[in-house]
Design an enzyme around this catalytic site. Sequence first.
Site, short mmCIF file in Angstrom:
data_model
loop_
_atom_site.label_atom_id
_atom_site.label_comp_id
_atom_site.label_asym_id
_atom_site.label_seq_id
_atom_site.Cartn_x
_atom_site.Cartn_y
_atom_site.Cartn_z
N ASN A 81 3.37 -3.12 -12.62
CA ASN A 81 4.45 -2.15 -12.73
C ASN A 81 5.79 -2.87 -12.66
O ASN A 81 6.47 -2.85 -11.64
CB ASN A 81 4.33 -1.12 -11.59
CG ASN A 81 5.38 -0.05 -11.67
OD1 ASN A 81 5.91 0.24 -12.72
ND2 ASN A 81 5.70 0.55 -10.53
N TYR A 114 14.14 -3.92 -25.30
CA TYR A 114 13.24 -3.34 -24.30
C TYR A 114 12.02 -2.72 -24.97
O TYR A 114 10.88 -2.96 -24.56
CB TYR A 114 14.00 -2.28 -23.48
CG TYR A 114 13.13 -1.53 -22.51
CD1 TYR A 114 12.66 -2.14 -21.35
CD2 TYR A 114 12.76 -0.20 -22.76
CE1 TYR A 114 11.86 -1.45 -20.46
CE2 TYR A 114 11.96 0.49 -21.87
CZ TYR A 114 11.51 -0.14 -20.73
OH TYR A 114 10.71 0.54 -19.84
N LYS A 121 7.91 -3.51 -24.55
CA LYS A 121 6.94 -2.51 -24.11
C LYS A 121 5.90 -2.24 -25.20
O LYS A 121 4.77 -1.84 -24.88
CB LYS A 121 7.67 -1.23 -23.68
CG LYS A 121 8.43 -1.42 -22.37
CD LYS A 121 7.51 -1.92 -21.25
CE LYS A 121 8.19 -2.05 -19.92
NZ LYS A 121 7.26 -2.37 -18.82
N PRO A 170 5.35 5.86 -19.61
CA PRO A 170 6.21 6.96 -19.17
C PRO A 170 7.45 7.10 -20.04
O PRO A 170 7.92 6.14 -20.65
CB PRO A 170 6.63 6.54 -17.76
CG PRO A 170 5.89 5.30 -17.43
CD PRO A 170 5.43 4.72 -18.72
N GLY A 171 7.98 8.31 -20.03
CA GLY A 171 9.30 8.57 -20.60
C GLY A 171 10.33 8.45 -19.49
O GLY A 171 10.20 7.64 -18.58
N LEU A 172 11.34 9.31 -19.56
CA LEU A 172 12.45 9.30 -18.61
C LEU A 172 11.92 9.43 -17.18
O LEU A 172 11.29 10.41 -16.82
CB LEU A 172 13.40 10.46 -18.92
CG LEU A 172 14.70 10.53 -18.12
CD1 LEU A 172 15.61 9.36 -18.49
CD2 LEU A 172 15.39 11.85 -18.39
N GLY A 187 13.15 8.83 -13.14
CA GLY A 187 14.27 8.58 -12.23
C GLY A 187 13.81 8.20 -10.84
O GLY A 187 12.62 8.09 -10.57
N THR A 227 14.30 5.42 -9.27
CA THR A 227 14.00 4.00 -9.08
C THR A 227 15.27 3.20 -9.38
O THR A 227 16.28 3.76 -9.81
CB THR A 227 12.87 3.53 -10.02
OG1 THR A 227 13.38 3.47 -11.36
CG2 THR A 227 11.67 4.45 -9.96
N PHE A 270 15.53 1.12 -11.81
CA PHE A 270 15.48 0.66 -13.19
C PHE A 270 16.83 0.74 -13.89
O PHE A 270 17.31 -0.23 -14.47
CB PHE A 270 14.42 1.44 -13.99
CG PHE A 270 14.36 1.06 -15.43
CD1 PHE A 270 13.68 -0.08 -15.82
CD2 PHE A 270 15.00 1.81 -16.41
CE1 PHE A 270 13.63 -0.46 -17.15
CE2 PHE A 270 14.96 1.44 -17.74
CZ PHE A 270 14.26 0.31 -18.11
#
Length: 197
Positions: free
Chosen positions: A31, A96, A100, A126-128, A130, A132, A134
């Site tokens: 991850n 990015y 991926k 995953p999509g959007l 939050g 974290t 990132f």
Amino acid sequence: FVGDVASEADVQRLFGEARARFGAIDVLHHNVGIGKTGGPMDTSADDLDRIHAVNVRSLLLCSRQVLPDMVARGSGLVINIGSVAGHYPYPGGNVYGATKAFVEQFTLNLRADLVGTGVRATNIAPGLCGGTEFSNVRFKGDDAAAAKVYENTQPLTAKDIADTAYWIATLPPHVNVNSIELMPTCQGFSPFAVKRT
């Protein structure tokens, strides 16, 4: 453990310590991911190298650490975290997204190589998401820019992704989830871009 996932020495030390403490590794949940808005023309060479090192090199280094033992035991699971950005293009996401896309293809190729070994491999895209760091990393510590990404949305959470990984890990050992995409209901697919004159 504090270390650099793109450093072979640190990765070897991490897995050495994990084996010493826990024994055989049954699940690798890879991850990691960093990005920067922009493309190769407006991303520095240092940032390009770092994005590649974290998103691609670390995946290879960590997989090398667990796969031989898993294959020898005839069981194990590798869960890689990709992104919907690896499946669908969006403006400013090409570096990015390309890394991926590598995660997705690498995971599918693992499945091809691991047929009959009892070792499973999954890509969670995953999509959007939050809650974290990132986006803070993506915007180099600019908290306001990072917060704007999630403004007036209800994004996925780290727990949503962890729950998905847990579900995959607890499936019977003969079941392999090749790839799974998750998006929050506030996110969807954009129309094709058309430049009008």
